[in-house]
Design an enzyme around this catalytic site. Structure first.
Site, mmCIF file in Angstrom:
data_model
loop_
_atom_site.group_PDB
_atom_site.id
_atom_site.type_symbol
_atom_site.label_atom_id
_atom_site.label_comp_id
_atom_site.label_asym_id
_atom_site.label_seq_id
_atom_site.Cartn_x
_atom_site.Cartn_y
_atom_site.Cartn_z
ATOM 1 N N ASP A 84 -8.945 8.975 -43.174
ATOM 2 C CA ASP A 84 -8.290 8.457 -44.373
ATOM 3 C C ASP A 84 -9.288 8.419 -45.527
ATOM 4 O O ASP A 84 -10.231 7.637 -45.516
ATOM 5 C CB ASP A 84 -7.745 7.055 -44.077
ATOM 6 N N HIS B 245 -8.345 7.451 -48.405
ATOM 7 C CA HIS B 245 -7.902 6.221 -49.072
ATOM 8 C C HIS B 245 -7.811 6.373 -50.579
ATOM 9 O O HIS B 245 -7.856 5.386 -51.319
ATOM 10 C CB HIS B 245 -8.843 5.068 -48.704
ATOM 11 N N GLU C 211 -6.022 12.150 -44.821
ATOM 12 C CA GLU C 211 -5.052 11.319 -45.539
ATOM 13 C C GLU C 211 -5.546 10.979 -46.940
ATOM 14 O O GLU C 211 -6.703 10.599 -47.126
ATOM 15 C CB GLU C 211 -4.811 10.025 -44.752
ATOM 16 N N GLU D 94 1.727 6.981 -48.992
ATOM 17 C CA GLU D 94 1.873 5.531 -48.858
ATOM 18 C C GLU D 94 2.050 4.855 -50.209
ATOM 19 O O GLU D 94 2.531 3.735 -50.287
ATOM 20 C CB GLU D 94 0.661 4.937 -48.134
ATOM 21 N N HIS E 182 3.686 4.921 -42.863
ATOM 22 C CA HIS E 182 2.568 4.033 -43.148
ATOM 23 C C HIS E 182 2.956 2.617 -42.759
ATOM 24 O O HIS E 182 4.029 2.142 -43.109
ATOM 25 C CB HIS E 182 2.266 4.114 -44.647
#
Length: 382
Positions: free
Chosen positions: A183, A185, A209, A235, A285
């Site tokens: 991730d 982020h 991700e 997400e 998510h």
């Protein structure tokens, strides 16, 4: 049947629960929250409550349309999360009324079990091998970790090497028996995301991700040239109209709608169907609580392009309470060899401990994500 009352509970670690009651004794649970803005979502639910009282909870599609389209200004994380929690609770009521899990009202199950993954490493990833070993010993075959700490637009390759060292250590320890989701982020900008994607490709991640923020979607056109790993995002997308842009771009392999942010079960089922038409997988998510996860599982059971489910048991955010702490029957989320079995109880199949919620709501929470800064003092993405 008519809706008579809405109750909200704001509890640690960073969750918020909604109970919708009716005049026929049925009730449903939802989880409307934005991490770090629970109070704003709480106010949004109270704003929408005026419309809901007296309405038939069975009319889920019509209620959803009015809550979304009935205002001139629409969308955004707080409003869509309020609608999401309301939608979850309405589906819970409907399932209980008909005495069946929600997935049976959405076409029926299409799988026998559901694979899940768990988090390791924390916000500033460390000790990933030991953490992964613990998860593997508990039967998991898939984990996810944050790729990096903060990174500037152009940053030191030393930070890239630190990421590579962690992922390499996992591959050396577990080979390819462990699937690793990485991730980003949204912490990286295009310049460094390209570098990191190229260097990580040798380790064959399960997915990368949020290599960049969703609003920088056009940057994926360049990033995908440097990796063969599937790209995941979504997400921070809150409706089918947000996902339309993501899917039409053509660079994403996995979408990650959050059923507590993106309009609930009603909207996310439509989003998943859109993704299927684009040959794109779904991995909802869910770093939140048990109601949010239950909503995801109901959707997953009747959605063929779902391939794995995020869940929050033991996640680093869970300070003061964990996934099972507000449930009457924690057995619902007994993971066997990294899988959830098909739930069979009506509605969301989850029994919330309301007495515990009432107790913890008196304490509440004021969780905020940290504000990070780069080496020169400029604000960094968290």
């Amino acid at each position: 049947m008519k809706i008579t009352k809405l109750k909200l509970y704001t509890v640690v670690p960073r969750w918020q629960f909604l109970k919708i009651e009716t005049d026929e004794g049925y009730w449903g649970w939802g989880e409307p929250v934005v991490e770090g803005r629970a109070g704003v979502v709480r106010a949004a639910v109270k704003e929408l409550e005026r419309y809901l009282i007296g309405k038939d909870p069975m009319d889920i599609e019509d209620i959803w349309q009015v809550l979304y389209r009935g205002a001139f200004y629409r969308g955004g994380p707080e409003v869509m999360s309020a609608i999401a929690g309301i939608d979850q609770a309405l589906w819970d009521i409907k399932g209980k009324f008909f005495g069946t899990p929600i997935y049976n009202l959405l076409g029926g199950k299409c799988r026998d079990k559901l694979r899940v993954y768990c988090w390791i490493g924390g916000d500033r990833p460390g000790d990933v091998v030991e953490a992964a070993r613990d998860k593997v010993n508990h039967g998991y075959s898939a984990i996810k970790m944050n790729a990096s700490e903060e990174m500037h637009y152009i940053d030191s390759f030393q930070k890239v090497e630190a990421v590579i060292a962690r992922v390499q250590a996992l591959r050396e320890e577990f080979g390819n028996t462990l699937d690793i989701g990485i991730d980003f982020h949204g912490r990286l900008h295009k310049s460094m995301a390209k570098v990191l994607a190229k260097e990580l490709d040798q380790f064959h991640p399960m997915f990368l991700e949020e290599p960049v923020l969703t609003e920088n979607l056009e940057a994926l056109r360049e990033i995908v040239r440097y990796t063969s790993a599937p790209i995941a995002t979504g997400e921070r997308a809150f409706s089918r109209w947000d996902f339309k842009r993501i899917l039409e771009a053509g660079y994403v392999d996995i979408i990650q709608p959050d059923l507590s942010h993106a309009g609930g079960i009603t909207e996310c089922k439509k989003i998943a169907s859109m993704a299927e038409a684009y040959d794109v997988a779904v991995a909802p998510h869910c770093p939140l609580g048990p109601v949010a996860l239950s909503a995801c599982v109901q959707l997953d059971m009747c959605t063929p392009n779902v391939f794995i489910q995020e869940q929050s048991l033991g996640i680093h955010y869970n300070d003061g309470a964990d996934l099972l702490d507000y449930l009457k029957d924690p057995a619902l989320f007994e993971y066997r060899d990294g899988y959830i079995q098909v739930p069979t109880k009506p509605g969301l199949s989850v029994e919330v401990d309301e007495i515990k919620l009432e107790e913890m709501d008196k304490i509440g929470h004021n969780w905020k994500n940290p504000v990070w800064r780069n080496f020169d003092g400029t604000v960094a993405e968290w």
